[in-house]
Design an enzyme around this catalytic site. Structure first.
Site: not given
Ligand code: NAD
Length: 486
Positions: A178, A254, A288, A390
């Site tokens: 997804k 992550e 991230c 963040e």
């Molecule tokens: P997000 O958590 O909003 O979304 C990530 C994914 O999760 C998307 O595909 C979203 O549709 C899905 N999602 C959201 N709610 C959900 C739910 N209730 N159930 C299932 N899936 C759900 O994150 P984002 O805004 O896309 O990305 C930015 C964040 O990601 C930042 O906090 C960043 O630090 C983090 N990030 C972490 C790493 C790492 O390796 N630690 C790498 C990249 C980004």
């Protein structure tokens, strides 16, 4: 106009509910195309296809045979490099200059590395004494976990998705991905590459949509999923961990960070400026591992602030295809709103705005894009929200420090624990300080220098578990002990 469909059992298909959502170009605010939103029924079909494929040819192949196919997937990404590049940059607005060096090559490398790694992944064996003197042999074998749900974010869409799909498939699992609703294009394109490379239908599936009450929740809550791997926000990670608890499914998270950079007066200033510039502003600050808190030893503080601001003020903001573009927009107008709210909050909390702090002047054609200025603050208190939360934008707060003990305490004063950077030419100090920073990934005199064999993940609110090299293979396999009595 693109039309992005779900990819189930080797075929592109419309949403069964007929629902679509818009994919927007973050540079201009214009419509790129429509995305088919997977219904619960579509997600169920994808999970069933993935389950069936586990027992088909994919499940019967040797590691080497699967590895050969995954190398062909990497070949396919490389052969269609320009298409992947255009798609990724259309979705994210990131410069071609960046994506052609990082995102797309890493997309291919993630398949190559794990295709090879799995073939060299040893397990354990023990000879066990028994009362009859004959003994027994214990041998541990690794088996795929099953159907893996892959939930990925928008900041490095292809790179972070393949970081999970590569090892999951190399270990013999099947996946339902997804991708983020903001960036569906490259994951969708990968379906064609999978078919061309000879990946059997059902092994790689893609369902598009949002999180709650949409494809994300339908997938993570589906009882046919054996394990979930997620990259995204900590808040979402917590929801997914709760979903994984039903049926005691394994989960790898992550999540976010508020990463510090510790700059000592004995650093190589040129390297520290260059590295900090990249760690704060790369990908418009949407990494991230990026730095949002910079601590500089007092004798170097004024010069460091001046130099970093001077270099950042030279950034050229622009569209992805312009070879001179250093920084694109944020991923969406919604994210722009969030980052600009932090820019306003910084002023309320008492920041000195050294650079930026607003929306840049852009040509008329880009006026509806998600642009923000590269921004540097000083003088915020340590408990300011801007210093603690963040932001995920092209900004940092710089604060002076006087002693090693003080800066270690400041660096660790966060709920996150993803990454950190230490800048010093004193190797003893580098090691002494590094070992005291509570985070999963620490660079000395560099940033984002990645070796895919190394453990990757965070402590505290930054995640759960480690992926990378052997750690990925451990997550994506189940260890079975077989005891053979002689
Ligand atoms: P997000 O958590 O909003 O979304 C990530 C994914 O999760 C998307 O595909 C979203 O549709 C899905 N999602 C959201 N709610 C959900 C739910 N209730 N159930 C299932 N899936 C759900 O994150 P984002 O805004 O896309 O990305 C930015 C964040 O990601 C930042 O906090 C960043 O630090 C983090 N990030 C972490 C790493 C790492 O390796 N630690 C790498 C990249 C980004």
């Amino acid at each position: 106009m693109t039309e992005t469909k779900n990819f189930i059992n080797g075929c592109y298909c419309d949403s069964s509910s007929g629902k679509t959502f818009d994919n927007i170009n973050p540079c201009t605010g214009e419509l790129i195309g429509k995305v088919h939103e997977a219904s619960a029924k579509d997600v169920d079909r994808a999970v069933r296809a993935a389950r069936k494929a586990l027992y088909g040819p994919w499940g019967k192949m040797t590691d080497m045979e699967r590895g050969a196919i995954l190398h062909r997937v990497a070949d396919g990404i490389e052969a269609r490099f320009d298409e992947f590049l255009a798609a990724e940059c259309a979705d994210t607005g990131k410069p071609y200059k960046l994506a052609s060096h990082i995102d797309i090559p890493r997309g291919a490398a993630n398949f190559r590395l794990f295709a090879d790694a799995v073939a060299n992944f040893a397990t354990e064996a023990f000879q066990t004494p028994t009362p009859d003197g004959q003994g027994a042999f214990n041998v541990a074998v690794r088996k795929p976990k099953g159907v893996i749900a892959v939930i990925s974010p928008w900041n490095l869409p292809l790179l972070l998705m393949t970081w999970k799909v590569g090892p999951a498939l190399a270990s013999g699992n099947t996946v339902v991905v997804k991708p983020s609703e903001e960036t569906p294009l490259t994951t969708s394109l990968l379906g064609e590459v999978m078919n061309d490379a000879g990946v059997p239908p059902g092994v790689f599936n893609v369902v598009n949509g949002f999180g709650p009450d949409s494809a994300g929740a339908f997938l993570t809550e589906h009882s046919g999923v054996d394990a979930i791997t997620f990259t995204g926000e900590t808040r979402t990670g917590e929801i997914i961990a709760r979903a994984a608890a039903a049926g005691l499914r394994d989960v790898s998270l992550e999540c976010g960070g508020k990463n510090p950079s510790l700059v000592f007066a004995d650093c190589d200033l040129e390297k520290a400026i260059e590295g900090t510039l990249r760690s704060v502003f790369s990908n418009c600050g949407q990494v991230c591992l990026g730095t949002e808190r910079v601590y500089v030893e007092r004798p170097l503080f004024a010069e460091f602030v001046r130099r970093l601001a001077q270099e950042a003020s030279n950034f050229k903001l622009g569209v992805p295809t312009d070879p001179d573009t250093d920084m694109g927009p944020l991923v969406s107008r919604e994210h722009q709103k969030k980052v600009l709210a932090y820019y306003a909050l910084a002023r309320e909390e008492g920041a000195t705005v050294v650079l930026g702090g607003g929306v840049p002047d852009v040509p008329e054609s880009l006026a509806n894009g998600a642009w923000v200025e590269p921004t540097i603050w000083t003088d915020l208190p340590d408990d300011a929200r801007v210093v603690r939360e963040e932001i995920f934008g092209p900004c940092c707060h710089i604060r002076p420090f006087d002693t090693e003990e003080e800066v270690i305490e400041l660096a660790n004063d966060t709920t996150y624990g993803l990454a950190a950077a230490v800048w010093t030419e004193n190797v003893s100090r580098a090691l002494r300080v590094s070992r005291q920073i509570d985070c999963g990934i620490l660079w000395v005199n560099s940033w984002f220098l990645r070796d895919l064999r190394t453990p990757f993940g965070g402590t505290k609110h930054s995640g759960l578990g480690r992926e990378g090299g052997v750690h990925s293979l451990e997550f994506y396999t189940e260890l079975q002990n077989i005891c053979i009595k002689v």
